[in-house]
Design a protein around this motif. Structure first.
Motif, PDB file in Angstrom:
ATOM      1  N   GLY A  19      -5.104  -0.976 -12.401  1.00  0.00           N
ATOM      2  CA  GLY A  19      -5.162  -0.268 -13.293  1.00  0.00           C
ATOM      3  C   GLY A  19      -5.868   1.384 -13.579  1.00  0.00           C
ATOM      4  O   GLY A  19      -5.342   2.032 -14.542  1.00  0.00           O
ATOM      5  N   ASP A  20      -6.976   1.989 -12.565  1.00  0.00           N
ATOM      6  CA  ASP A  20      -7.233   3.851 -12.195  1.00  0.00           C
ATOM      7  C   ASP A  20      -5.784   4.580 -11.747  1.00  0.00           C
ATOM      8  O   ASP A  20      -4.644   4.012 -11.596  1.00  0.00           O
TER       9      ASP A  20
ATOM     10  N   VAL B 150      -5.592   3.722   2.951  1.00  0.00           N
ATOM     11  CA  VAL B 150      -6.646   3.395   2.018  1.00  0.00           C
ATOM     12  C   VAL B 150      -6.381   1.836   1.442  1.00  0.00           C
ATOM     13  O   VAL B 150      -7.430   1.635   0.508  1.00  0.00           O
ATOM     14  N   LEU B 151      -5.729   1.416   2.068  1.00  0.00           N
ATOM     15  CA  LEU B 151      -5.247   0.048   1.649  1.00  0.00           C
ATOM     16  C   LEU B 151      -5.346  -0.230   0.149  1.00  0.00           C
ATOM     17  O   LEU B 151      -5.914  -0.951  -0.194  1.00  0.00           O
ATOM     18  N   ALA B 152      -3.999   0.229  -0.158  1.00  0.00           N
ATOM     19  CA  ALA B 152      -4.167   0.088  -2.303  1.00  0.00           C
ATOM     20  C   ALA B 152      -2.680   0.500  -2.167  1.00  0.00           C
ATOM     21  O   ALA B 152      -2.095   1.219  -1.335  1.00  0.00           O
ATOM     22  N   TYR B 153      -2.119  -0.207  -3.416  1.00  0.00           N
ATOM     23  CA  TYR B 153      -0.918   0.028  -3.404  1.00  0.00           C
ATOM     24  C   TYR B 153      -0.390   0.755  -5.315  1.00  0.00           C
ATOM     25  O   TYR B 153      -1.203   0.100  -5.659  1.00  0.00           O
TER      26      TYR B 153
ATOM     27  N   PRO C  54       4.939   6.304 -10.880  1.00  0.00           N
ATOM     28  CA  PRO C  54       3.801   6.037 -11.532  1.00  0.00           C
ATOM     29  C   PRO C  54       1.943   6.237 -10.913  1.00  0.00           C
ATOM     30  O   PRO C  54       2.170   5.111 -10.407  1.00  0.00           O
ATOM     31  N   ASN C  55       1.053   7.161 -11.608  1.00  0.00           N
ATOM     32  CA  ASN C  55       0.260   7.496 -10.199  1.00  0.00           C
ATOM     33  C   ASN C  55      -0.802   6.334 -10.991  1.00  0.00           C
ATOM     34  O   ASN C  55      -2.008   6.522 -11.155  1.00  0.00           O
ATOM     35  N   VAL C  56      -0.560   5.192 -10.812  1.00  0.00           N
ATOM     36  CA  VAL C  56      -1.417   4.383 -11.398  1.00  0.00           C
ATOM     37  C   VAL C  56      -1.252   2.727 -10.384  1.00  0.00           C
ATOM     38  O   VAL C  56      -0.457   2.936  -9.146  1.00  0.00           O
ATOM     39  N   VAL C  57      -3.203   2.680 -10.304  1.00  0.00           N
ATOM     40  CA  VAL C  57      -3.151   1.702  -9.193  1.00  0.00           C
ATOM     41  C   VAL C  57      -2.777   0.015  -9.469  1.00  0.00           C
ATOM     42  O   VAL C  57      -3.148  -0.329 -10.318  1.00  0.00           O
ATOM     43  N   ASP C  58      -1.837  -0.317  -8.231  1.00  0.00           N
ATOM     44  CA  ASP C  58      -1.530  -1.533  -9.006  1.00  0.00           C
ATOM     45  C   ASP C  58      -2.506  -2.448  -8.676  1.00  0.00           C
ATOM     46  O   ASP C  58      -2.495  -3.633  -8.774  1.00  0.00           O
ATOM     47  N   SER C  59      -3.082  -2.144  -6.955  1.00  0.00           N
ATOM     48  CA  SER C  59      -3.941  -3.766  -5.822  1.00  0.00           C
ATOM     49  C   SER C  59      -4.498  -2.612  -5.152  1.00  0.00           C
ATOM     50  O   SER C  59      -4.268  -1.805  -4.533  1.00  0.00           O
ATOM     51  N   VAL C  60      -6.119  -3.482  -4.866  1.00  0.00           N
ATOM     52  CA  VAL C  60      -6.927  -2.341  -4.101  1.00  0.00           C
ATOM     53  C   VAL C  60      -7.270  -3.872  -2.715  1.00  0.00           C
ATOM     54  O   VAL C  60      -7.381  -4.480  -3.544  1.00  0.00           O
TER      55      VAL C  60
END
Length: 446
Positions: A241-242, A302-305, A221-227
């Protein structure tokens, strides 16, 4: 450098074990039939050896060679890789290989292959006993799969849940699933709650296995879990959540598509010799859309998962005695898959894909993992068993072929014929070895 050393150590340890077991199979049957074994070596020892010793009252010299291309068991009275033709000019002795009945010589020659195959079955059984088996069933992947352009042209759609191939249920995401798709004439998928049939064209497993992006992958899913702090997403103000909506104006429906777009941006930037890049990203937060500019770091990260879909894995555990039939089934299935895929070796793409020690070493993990190590060792043992039984002179299968001829024709091939056959076989094998490692060099350089 540390990764290279870890993989190299695993490769050497694995191959050493496989060579000992393989040559031990020849040694066992030779000694069972009272055939003299002159040498038992791990690796080859042209001109000199790293280590050798001969126990008191023993006929066999044990040692370690310096050339890590396998190993050998020098059996008296046979033409093998040692090419000791002088011995063959002497009168046959009762303790020599050539003096024994054909059925005994046959068992000596298949001993190595037999032991390698049994080793693989034993390792697979112990893996299942120790760690069990765990996987996410395809039917439980409720978000479905992500397909590349090739797959979409065939008829697959992102979000399809794979059900069956030619009537056979598809259970897990692995190379067996990919092989089933490549060989199927009809694939059934679950799309929007309804089963759909997809007619498959003739496609090559080798071709789709090398495609990037993958022919089929788990849809994320195209949802950010962690930044992560100080990363591109964090600096742009993105949060957990974005939902990602568009990348430089291109709509995004999954995290897979985001990573594909990021990869294409990296390739373009490398051509332009840029160490980082920026892109516009449309995202949604609590139903409200906004656009931000995101800048990658010098490694284009971009250091996001992404969000974990939260699929519950299927776990299988095995008791000690239960593990053996399961291990045998796993080993036989692995052998069938490998034999089936051998047809690709004789294609143009297959010849380019043949690899040497670099390719073999790369299949081991970057960090030491015993489960992965034993799994790879079992797989290599299956390969070694199959390759050695091929009816090629200089391999065990070549000797077996000539012994079968002797059993049928009731006469032996001449020593001169066997000598020439051994030379031709060794020439072919060394040519293949050089080609495989040359391919590794080309992959490293280019």
């Amino acid at each position: 450098m540390e990764t290279f050393l870890i993989r190299a150590l695993q490769l050497v340890l694995s191959l050493s074990l496989l060579v000992i077991i393989h040559e031990g199979g020849h040694f066992f049957f030779a000694r069972l039939f009272k055939i003299r074994v002159e040498k038992f070596y791990i690796f080859f020892d042209p001109w000199f050896s790293l280590f050798k010793f001969k126990p008191k009252n023993s006929e066999t010299e044990y040692g370690i060679g310096w050339l890590p291309l396998g190993g050998y068991c020098k059996i008296s009275g046979m033409i093998d890789e040692s090419m000791d033709t002088e011995q063959m000019k002497q009168p046959p002795q009762p303790w020599e290989f050539r003096s024994k009945p054909a059925w005994q010589r046959l068992l000596v020659m298949i001993g190595g292959v037999l032991m390698n195959f049994l080793l693989a079955l034993f390792i697979y059984s112990m893996i299942l006993f120790t760690w069990g088996d765990q996987y996410i069933a395809l039917k439980d992947m409720s978000y479905g799969m992500k397909f590349n352009e090739t797959a979409r042209e065939i008829g697959f759609r992102d979000g399809d849940i794979l059900v069956s191939a030619d009537g056979k249920e598809l259970t897990r995401y692995n190379v067996d699933m990919l092989r089933s798709l490549a060989e199927a004439r009809e694939v059934v998928v679950l799309r929007d709650g309804k089963e759909e049939q997809i007619l498959m064209p003739e496609i090559s497993l080798l071709e789709i296995a090398k495609e990037d992006p993958p022919f089929v992958d788990m849809l994320i899913p195209n949802v950010v879990d962690s930044v992560l702090a100080d990363g591109g997403f964090a600096k742009a103000g993105l949060q957990k959540g974005d939902s990602l909506i568009a990348f430089n104006g291109t709509p995004l429906h999954s995290w897979n598509e985001f990573t594909e777009q990021l990869g294409e941006l990296r390739l373009r930037s490398e051509v332009e010799q840029k160490s980082s890049a920026s892109f516009s990203l449309v995202y949604s937060r609590a139903g409200v859309r906004d656009t931000v500019n995101v800048t990658t770091d010098d490694q284009f990260k971009v250091l996001a998962y992404s969000m974990n879909p939260g699929y519950q894995p299927t776990r299988l555990t095995y008791g000690f005695f239960e593990s053996f039939p399961a291990g045998v089934a796993l080993g036989i299935n692995t052998l069938k898959g490998y034999v089936n895929d051998m047809k690709y070796v004789f294609t143009k793409e297959g010849a380019k894909s043949v690899g040497g020690f670099g390719t073999i070493g790369s299949i081991f993990p970057k960090v030491w993992d015993w489960q992965r190590f034993w799994s790879m060792t079992a797989f290599l043992s299956i390969i070694l068993a199959f390759m050695n039984i091929l009816p090629i002179p200089a391999l065990d299968g070549g000797h077996v072929l000539f012994l079968l001829y002797e059993l049928v024709a009731r006469r032996k091939p001449s020593d001169k014929f066997l000598e020439y056959a051994q030379m031709v076989g060794m020439f072919l094998l060394f040519g293949l070895l050089i080609w495989a490692n040359f391919n590794d060099i080309l992959r490293f350089v280019f």
